[in-house]
Structures are given as structure tokens and as C-alpha cells.
Design an enzyme around this catalytic site. Structure first.
Site, PDB file in Angstrom:
ATOM      1  N   ASP A 277       0.815  -1.210   0.000  1.00 25.47           N
ATOM      2  CA  ASP A 277       0.000   0.000   0.000  1.00 25.47           C
ATOM      3  C   ASP A 277       0.853   1.265   0.000  1.00 25.47           C
ATOM      4  O   ASP A 277       0.430   2.316  -0.482  1.00 25.47           O
ATOM      5  CB  ASP A 277      -0.905  -0.014   1.243  1.00 25.47           C
ATOM      6  CG  ASP A 277      -2.080   0.932   1.105  1.00 25.47           C
ATOM      7  OD1 ASP A 277      -2.460   1.243  -0.039  1.00 25.47           O
ATOM      8  OD2 ASP A 277      -2.623   1.351   2.134  1.00 25.47           O
ATOM      9  N   CYS A 330       9.762  -1.055   9.369  1.00 26.74           N
ATOM     10  CA  CYS A 330       9.079  -1.089   8.071  1.00 26.74           C
ATOM     11  C   CYS A 330      10.007  -0.596   6.954  1.00 26.74           C
ATOM     12  O   CYS A 330      10.701   0.412   7.099  1.00 26.74           O
ATOM     13  CB  CYS A 330       7.824  -0.226   8.144  1.00 26.74           C
ATOM     14  SG  CYS A 330       6.923  -0.081   6.581  1.00 26.74           S
TER      15      CYS A 330
END
Length: 368
Positions: A277, A330
Site C-alpha cells: 500500500d 518497516c
């Protein structure tokens, strides 16, 4: 192929809110085509057909945006119809949707309940913190409208959880937010750190979340959660439960916490597929489900390279005492910020958090 997971954007980046910190609005402005409009019925059918042909064991389809409900309820009624049509292997199919909850009707709530959709509602704490950044397209406050949707969901027994963006305002108001969520019975919570715009210096936007502020937020959130846990009240916070899963099994359910990326099959409204995303950008496009299979997309050279790059960790991470639970953070926070050496922007935050909380997490894991 193992179980299949798709994240579909049927309304592309279109939204009826104008949240100041919206990361996907920023993503769309950094690609050649800003919006792909609404997903056609033909594309939707192709996506569902190919997902169910490929899936083994189960198939999970999540809908996101932008605002995914803008495409209208008939689209989702057709989705359910197509799932039944093409589920020839009779595998479990799980549907989820992430919505801002703005002005949804009773018909939506009834549909979500009857068709067992798990719904994520975006709420940024109390009325004061929520309305500060989350305005409607016309500039109006949205909190009270979203609470009306929560009431509808409670009335129709919709399964939902709360997604809160940790920004400058919410991080500073955690105690009030946590008490409010407790009062409202919001026992399923997810918190995600706010992202700065692509290509701009980190920490300089009005809503920016500093590493120190995020670290303090995580420590305080854990203290509040831990007190509830010791008193027999279980609040499900996705990040903390993922850390417990790492301690117990070595793996996390959340893709950003395993230390490497996986292909999340993010499907834009025109059928284009991207790995994540955060990376729905032209240079990361993997293929299109109108013309290619999931297997072709999953095994393409660009998908392989995306996963391989995520495995590269800074030297600082290799020597860190928390490397086995943090795993470098991340990938998006490592390569799309201005931190030296591709260190996760929130590295300082996690050092603060694990130093404060890890012993108690290990104790909880042992009891489990």
C-alpha cells in the site's frame, strides 16, 4: 499457491474527507496517473475470479482507499455474488473493509453484518484530536458523523475495530484517547504512525510525528494496556499482539514487523497490482489482473527484487540488542525518509519502547 490476500482500491484515491496527513493522497500525486476512477464490474470480476482460482486454504479480500464506500453498496453486493460464483474450491473467503465511516447508512451496516465483513473505522481519538486534521471535503468537522456510524454498527452487530493514526496531536493526548476508547468499548485497536510526504524533509509538516514523541506514545500506551491486562480487561492492540506473536512463534501477522516484505497484492481500480500500500507508485507496478494471473504477478522480476531489497539491513540493526524483535522496522520507513544509512525513521522510538516494555512482554509471553 498458498492462501491469497488482496487489498483492493475500488475508488482509487478518491475520498470524501480531506485529512491533512493522508499518505495515499500523497502517493497519488507522485505517480503519472493520479486517479484511476471507480473499478469497473468487469475488472472486479476478473480480480475475484483469478484470486479464487489461485487461492488454497482461504482467500482474504480487503477493500481500502481513498474511501472504498464511495463506489456504492451495489458494487459490494456484486462482489459477494462473484465470490459465490467463482469459489469452486469451496474455500473460506474473508472480507474486510477500511472506511472513514463518514455518513454511512443503515443499509451499509446491515450489509456488513449479514455478509460478515470485518470493518476498520478510522477514528483519531476524541472529538478534539480527530477533527483537527480529519475534515470533510467541504472543510467541516467529521467526528460526530462517524460516531453516528459507530452507533449503527453497534445496533446491527457489525464486527469492527478502530484504526488511529498517531500524529502530533494524537500522540500528545493518549491518556484522554485511551480513556475515551475504554468508555466506548473500543477493545480492538490499531495504531499506525503518521507518514511525512514523499520527497520532503522528515518532521517538518504541521502534523509530523517525531521519533521521540512516538517513543513516548508507545511506552505510555503499553503502560495503559498492561494495567488493563493485569486487571483482567483484555484490549486487543494489533502491534502489541504481534510482538507477542514474535516472542512465541518467531513470526508476526503484520507485514511490517517480520523484517522483510511480502507481496500484498494491492489492486488499484484499473486492475494494476503493486506489492504494498505504501508503494502504489509507477516504478513498483507488478502487472494487471485483467491480463495476467496472480502467479505471473507474484513471480515477476520486479516482485522478486522488491522482496530482496527489503532484506537488506543497516549495520546498526545487525548489532542492535533488539534486532530479533524489532527486525529493522518497516521498509517504507527505512528507504523513503532522510535518515542516514537507511535506518528506520522511528529507530529511536523502538529503542525507547523496548527498553521500557520488553521485560513485561516476555513475562506475558511466558504465561501464554
Amino acid at each position: 499457491m498458498p492462501p491469497v490476500y488482496l487489498l483492493i482500491k475500488p475508488s482509487s484515491g478518491m475520498c470524501n474527507l480531506r485529512c491533512k496527513y493522508c499518505f495515499y493522497n500523497d502517493v497519488t500525486k507522485n505517480r503519472q496517473e493520479e486517479s484511476y476512477g471507480f473499478m469497473s464490474e468487469e475488472t472486479m470480476e476478473n480480480v475475484i475470479k483469478k484470486a479464487l482460482e489461485a487461492a488454497q486454504g482461504s482467500c482474504t479480500i480487503a477493500f481500502q482507499g481513498g474511501e472504498p464506500t464511495l463506489i456504492g453498496l451495489p458494487f459490494y453486493q456484486k462482489v459477494v455474488e462473484m465470490q459465490k460464483k467463482y469459489n469452486r474450491h469451496n474455500i473460506p473467503v474473508y472480507n474486510a473493509i477500511q472506511t472513514n465511516g463518514y455518513r454511512l447508512s443503515e443499509e451499509w451496516a446491515d450489509f456488513f453484518h449479514k455478509n460478515k465483513f470485518l470493518v476498520g473505522i478510522s477514528v483519531d481519538g476524541t472529538i478534539h484530536t480527530h477533527d483537527y486534521y480529519r475534515k470533510s471535503a467541504s472543510g467541516k468537522d467529521t467526528f460526530l458523523e462517524i460516531m453516528k456510524t459507530v452507533d449503527l454498527f453497534n445496533k446491527h452487530q457489525v464486527d469492527y475495530n478502530i484504526l488511529t493514526v498517531v500524529n502530533k496531536k494524537t500522540a500528545a493526548s493518549l491518556d484522554k484517547i485511551y480513556r475515551y476508547y475504554r468508555k466506548m468499548g473500543f477493545d480492538f485497536q490499531q495504531y499506525i504512525p503518521c507518514l511525512d510526504p514523499l520527497g520532503k524533509p522528515s518532521g517538518e509538516s504541521e502534523y509530523s510525528l517525531s521519533p521521540k514523541a512516538y517513543g513516548e506514545f508507545l511506552c505510555r500506551l503499553f503502560d495503559l494496556w498492561y494495567d488493563d491486562y493485569r486487571n483482567g480487561h483484555i484490549v486487543h492492540i494489533r502491534q502489541f499482539e504481534n510482538y507477542l506473536s514474535i516472542l512465541l512463534t518467531g513470526r508476526a501477522e503484520s507485514c511490517d514487523m517480520n523484517g522483510f516484505c511480502s507481496i500484498q497484492n494491492v489492486v488499484e481500480a484499473n486492475g494494476d497490482v503493486y506489492p504494498c500500500d505504501f508503494f502504489v507508485l509507477d516504478e513498483y507496478r507488478l502487472g494487471n489482473l485483467n491480463t495476467e494471473s496472480l502467479e505471473e504477478i507474484r513471480t515477476c522480476d520486479r516482485a522478486r527484487k522488491f522482496i530482496e531489497r527489503s532484506l537488506e539491513k543497516p549495520e546498526r540493526c545487525q548489532a542492535c540488542q533488539y534486532r530479533n524483535i524489532c527486525r529493522g522496522g518497516c521498509y517504507r520507513h527505512r528507504i523513503m525518509t532522510d535518515m542516514p544509512g537507511n535506518i528506520d525513521y522511528f529507530c529511536e522510538s523502538y529503542h525507547m519502547f523496548f527498553g521500557h516494555c520488553l521485560d513485561r512482554m516476555i513475562q506475558i509471553a511466558r504465561t501464554l
